[in-house]
Design an enzyme around this catalytic site. Structure first.
Site, short mmCIF file in Angstrom:
data_model
loop_
_atom_site.label_atom_id
_atom_site.label_comp_id
_atom_site.label_asym_id
_atom_site.label_seq_id
_atom_site.Cartn_x
_atom_site.Cartn_y
_atom_site.Cartn_z
N ASP A 75 -0.82 -2.93 -10.40
CA ASP A 75 0.11 -4.01 -10.08
C ASP A 75 -0.67 -5.27 -9.71
OD1 ASP A 75 2.53 -5.20 -9.69
OD2 ASP A 75 2.93 -4.32 -7.73
N GLN A 124 7.87 -5.21 -0.79
CA GLN A 124 8.50 -4.01 -1.32
C GLN A 124 8.68 -2.90 -0.27
OE1 GLN A 124 9.71 -3.75 -4.33
NE2 GLN A 124 10.31 -1.63 -3.95
#
Ligand code: AMP
Length: 630
Positions: free
Chosen positions: A491, A382
Site C-alpha cells: 500500500d 483506516q
C-alpha cells in the site's frame, strides 16, 4: 548461436594509448559483433584479415556517443565509446545512421550485464586526461549521468527474483545498503579518522568521512559497525564519537541537506534562527543562521563552515577558537564576532525520540499502558485515531488506537514481531503494542511533520526540485531495504509516508493492509480499494510482489512531483482500470525532467519483471543526487 554475427561493419578505431607515450592513430578495422564478443579484424582489399582485438560482451559497462573534439576531420564526426572492465575503446562510424545502429545493437547485447555504469565521460580521454572533467585516471568514475542506464537496467530480463540472503546481494550490487531485519541498524555514523583492523585476517577499514551502519553500541565504548559492503567490525567509539557528543544539543540537526536546513530556518523566520548540521558531502559541520540583515526583507540563510586548527581547535572566524563545537556555539550565542548576527534561536529538529539504542520495552514488545500518556490527536486513518503520546513521561511516540472490528488482531500480533525488527532509518519504527485491553494501542515512532501527502499539499511550493528528488530517494531507500528482506508493502503511497522533524521522509504502514478487515478496502472490487496506486496484476488478480510495490512507487513519485495531486483525477476507478490496461499512463508533471519521468514511466511497465528493482532505482537516484550536488 553465440558466434552468429549480429552486426558487422568497417569502422575507424582509435588506438587505445595503453602506454602514456604511445602515439594516437586511427585504423580501419572490421568490427564484428556477436552475442559473446565485440571483435575487430584487419581488413585488406575486401578481405577479413587477422583478429586484432576482442572484448567480451559481458565485460562491457557502457556504450555511448562521445563529444567531438574542437577540430575534427569529416571522417571522425560520429564517435562512440565502449567502456569495459579494464579499458576504453573509441570507435568512429561513418555516419549517424551507422553509429545509431551500433549503439542500438550493443545496448541490446549488454542489457543483461551486471556492472553497467550509471555515469560516464562525455569527453575523450586524451593525453592523460578526460576533456570533460580533467580527471587524469582512465578508470575515473564518470562525470555525467548515463541516461540510457535506467532504460537498460530497468528493462533487463536479468531482474530475477532476489537471491536467498541479503549478504549475497551485497556482493552483486553497486549500492549495497541492505541489511536483514534481524541485523538491526541503530544509526548511521561517519568515521572521524582512518583506521584499519590489524588483528586476525579481517580486511575491515574505517575510512575518514565514509558512512557506516552502527549495529550495536556497547557500554565499553566498543561499537559494532558495518560498512556499506557488508563487512562488520568492532571499532572504538572515539572514532565515531564526535557525532555523538553534539547530538544531544537541540540546535544539532545531524545529517540534513542544505536545502532542508534553509527551509527549516525560513520556516522559523526569526532573526538569528540557527542550526548546526553535518554535510555528508563535505564531511563538515556547518552553522547556518537566518538573518534579515542587512537588506533582505525575506531574509537569507548564511552558512558558516566549522574549521579546525592544526591544534584541533574549532572556529567559524579565525580569531575565535574553541575546544569543542558546543563551546563555539555558546560563544556565538552571545557574540556575533564576525557572523551576520549572533545565534539567537536554536531551531530544533529533535523530537525527544526513543533512543535508537533502546528497545522501547526492553525487548518485551507488550508495553505497559500506564507508561503511556495520550497528549493530542494527530489524525485518523483506516484503523482508527492516532495520538501523540509520551512514553515514560519523556519520549514522544505516536499511538494508533485500533478501533474495534477494524483489524485482524491475532494475525497482526503474530506478524508484528517481525515488523518490529525492521529497524531502518527510513522506515517508521514500530515500538510495540498494548494489547491486553481494548482499544489496542500500536506504538510507533512519532513523525513531527505528519503525513507526506498533506505536507506536499501545504508546503510543496516551498520545496525545490532537488528536495522533491530527496523525498523520492528516502522512500526508495526504505523500499530497497524491504525488498532485500523480501517484504512487500502492498500500500505504498504518499499518504502512507510520514515526514520527520528534520524533513526526512519515512515509509509507514508496511504490510498493514493484510490486517484490514473491511472488505471494501481489501477486495479489488471494493469501493475503498486504492486502484490508482495498484499495478495491473494487482487490480486484476491481487498478485502482490516487490514489483507491484515498484508500480506504486512510480505513482508516489508522481504525487511528489505534482505536490500532492490526485492521480488520474479526471477518471474514476473503473475508468483507470480500463485506461491503464490499454496502456494509458500518467502524464509528465511540469516539475519533472525527462530523465525522472523515464524513471517513473519504467515503474509502470505492464510486465512486472520488466520494472526496475528498488535497488536499481536507488543507485540511479544516488547518481542524480551526486550530480545535483556537483
Ligand atoms: P494512519 O492511520 O496511519 O493513516 O494515520 C492517520 C493520520 O495520523 C496520518 O495522516 C498522520 O497525519 C497521523 N499519523 C499517523 N502516524 C503518525 C506518526 N507516527 N507520527 C505523526 N503522525 C502520524
Amino acid at each position: 548461436m553465440e558466434k552468429k554475427t549480429v552486426l558487422e561493419e568497417l569502422l575507424l578505431k582509435k588506438s587505445q594509448q595503453k602506454k602514456k607515450i604511445s602515439p594516437i592513430n586511427y585504423k580501419k578495422r572490421l568490427f564484428v559483433l556477436t552475442k559473446a564478443n565485440l571483435s575487430y579484424y584487419e581488413y585488406n582489399k575486401g578481405k577479413k584479415g587477422s583478429k586484432r582485438g576482442s572484448i567480451e560482451i559481458e565485460k562491457i559497462r557502457c556504450v555511448e556517443t562521445v563529444n567531438l573534439e574542437e577540430t575534427t576531420p569529416p571522417a571522425r564526426q560520429y564517435p562512440f565509446q565502449v567502456v569495459y572492465k579494464g579499458g576504453l575503446l573509441y570507435v568512429y562510424a561513418a555516419n549517424e545512421e551507422s553509429r545509431e545502429r551500433w549503439l542500438a545493437a550493443l545496448h541490446k547485447e549488454i542489457k543483461d550485464n551486471s556492472d553497467l555504469l550509471n555515469k560516464y565521460h562525455k569527453g575523450f580521454f586524451i593525453n592523460g586526461k578526460f576533456l570533460c572533467c580533467n580527471q587524469t585516471c582512465k578508470a575515473a568514475p564518470g562525470c555525467t549521468i548515463w541516461e540510457k542506464y535506467v532504460t537498460l537496467c530497468c528493462t533487463t530480463e536479468s531482474v530475477k527474483p532476489l537471491p536467498p540472503g541479503p549478504e549475497k546481494l551485497w556482493k552483486h550490487r553497486s549500492l549495497p545498503q541492505v541489511l536483514s531485519p534481524d541485523k538491526s541498524v541503530l544509526n548511521m555514523a561517519v568515521a572521524q579518522c582512518n583506521w584499519e583492523e590489524t588483528e586476525g585476517n579481517s580486511a575491515f577499514r574505517l575510512v575518514r568521512s565514509n558512512k557506516y551502519y552502527v549495529l550495536q553500541e556497547e557500554d565499553s565504548g566498543w561499537w559494532q559497525v558495518r560498512d556499506l559492503e557488508g563487512e562488520n567490525s568492532g571499532v572504538s567509539e572515539q572514532t565515531l564519537a564526535e557525532e555523538q557528543s553534539i547530538a544531544k544539543h537541540d540546535w544539532y540537526a545531524g545529517y540534513v541537506s542544505r536545502v532542508q536546513c534553509e527551509q527549516l530556518l525560513h520556516q522559523k523566520g526569526k532573526e538569528g534562527a540557527f542550526m548546526v548540521w553535518k554535510s555528508s558531502q563535505a564531511g563538515m559541520y556547518i552553522v547556518s543562521v537566518f538573518s534579515k540583515l542587512p537588506e533582505s526583507r525575506k531574509g537569507t540563510v548564511k552558512h558558516y563552515h566549522v574549521h579546525k586548527t592544526p591544534q584541533n581547535k574549532y572556529y567559524l572566524t579565525e580569531n575565535y577558537c574553541f575546544g569543542s563545537i558546543p563551546k563555539l556555539i555558546h560563544y556565538h550565542q552571545l557574540n556575533s564576532a564576525g557572523m551576520v548576527t549572533r545565534l539567537r534561536h536554536a531551531v530544533s529538529t529533535q523530537v525527544n525520540k526513543v533512543p535508537t539504542t533502546a528497545s522501547l520495552g526492553n525487548g518485551i514488545w507488550e508495553l505497559k499502558r500506564e507508561e503511556i500518556v495520550l497528549m493530542r490527536e494527530l489524525g485518523s486513518g483506516q484503523f482508527g485515531v492516532v495520538h501523540l503520546g509520551k512514553w515514560k513521561g519523556k519520549y514522544d511516540v505516536a499511538i494508533k488506537m485500533i478501533k474495534e472490528g477494524a483489524m485482524s488482531e491475532d494475525k497482526f500480533i503474530e506478524e508484528a514481531q517481525t515488523m518490529m525488527k525492521f529497524n531502518y532509518p527510513k522506515l517508521v519504527r514500530l515500538y510495540g503494542v498494548c494489547s491486553k485491553l481494548y482499544p489496542i494501542y500500536l506504538v510507533t515512532e512519532y513523525m513531527a511533520n505528519g503525513c507526506l501527502l498533506s505536507y506536499l499539499r501545504s508546503h510543496g511550493k516551498e520545496l525545490q526540485p532537488i528536495q522533491l528528488l530527496e523525498i523520492c530517494y528516502d522512500v526508495c531507500d526504505a523500499m530497497a531495504f524491504l525488498e532485500s528482506c523480501q517484504f512487500i508493502h502492498r500500500d505504498l503511497a504518499a499518504r502512507n509516508c510520514l515526514v520527520d522533524s528534520n524533513l526526512t521522509v519515512k515509509v509507514s504502514d508496511f504490510g498493514m493492509t493484510r490486517y484490514v478487515l473491511d472488505d471494501l478496502y481489501v477486495s479489488s472490487l471494493g469501493t475503498k480499494f486504492l486502484v490508482k496506486w495498484s499495478a495491473p496484476e494487482v487490480f486484476h488478480y491481487a498478485k502482490f510482489s516487490s514489483k507491484s510495490d515498484v508500480w506504486s512507487f512510480g505513482i508516489l513519485m508522481w504525487e511528489v512531483f505534482t505536490l500532492g495531486k490526485q492521480p488520474y483525477e479526471l477518471y474514476d476507478d473503473m475508468q483507470v482500470i480500463e485506461k491503464v490496461s490499454q496502456g494509458y499512463r500518467l502524464y509528465r508533471p511540469q516539475l519533472v525532467s525527462d530523465i525522472i519521468y523515464q524513471i517513473m514511466y519504467n515503474c509502470w511497465h505492464e510486465l512486472p519483471e520488466k520494472r526496475p528493482a528498488f535497488y536499481q532505482l536507488l543507485s540511479f537516484f544516488e547518481a542524480l543526487r551526486e550530480d545535483n550536488r556537483a
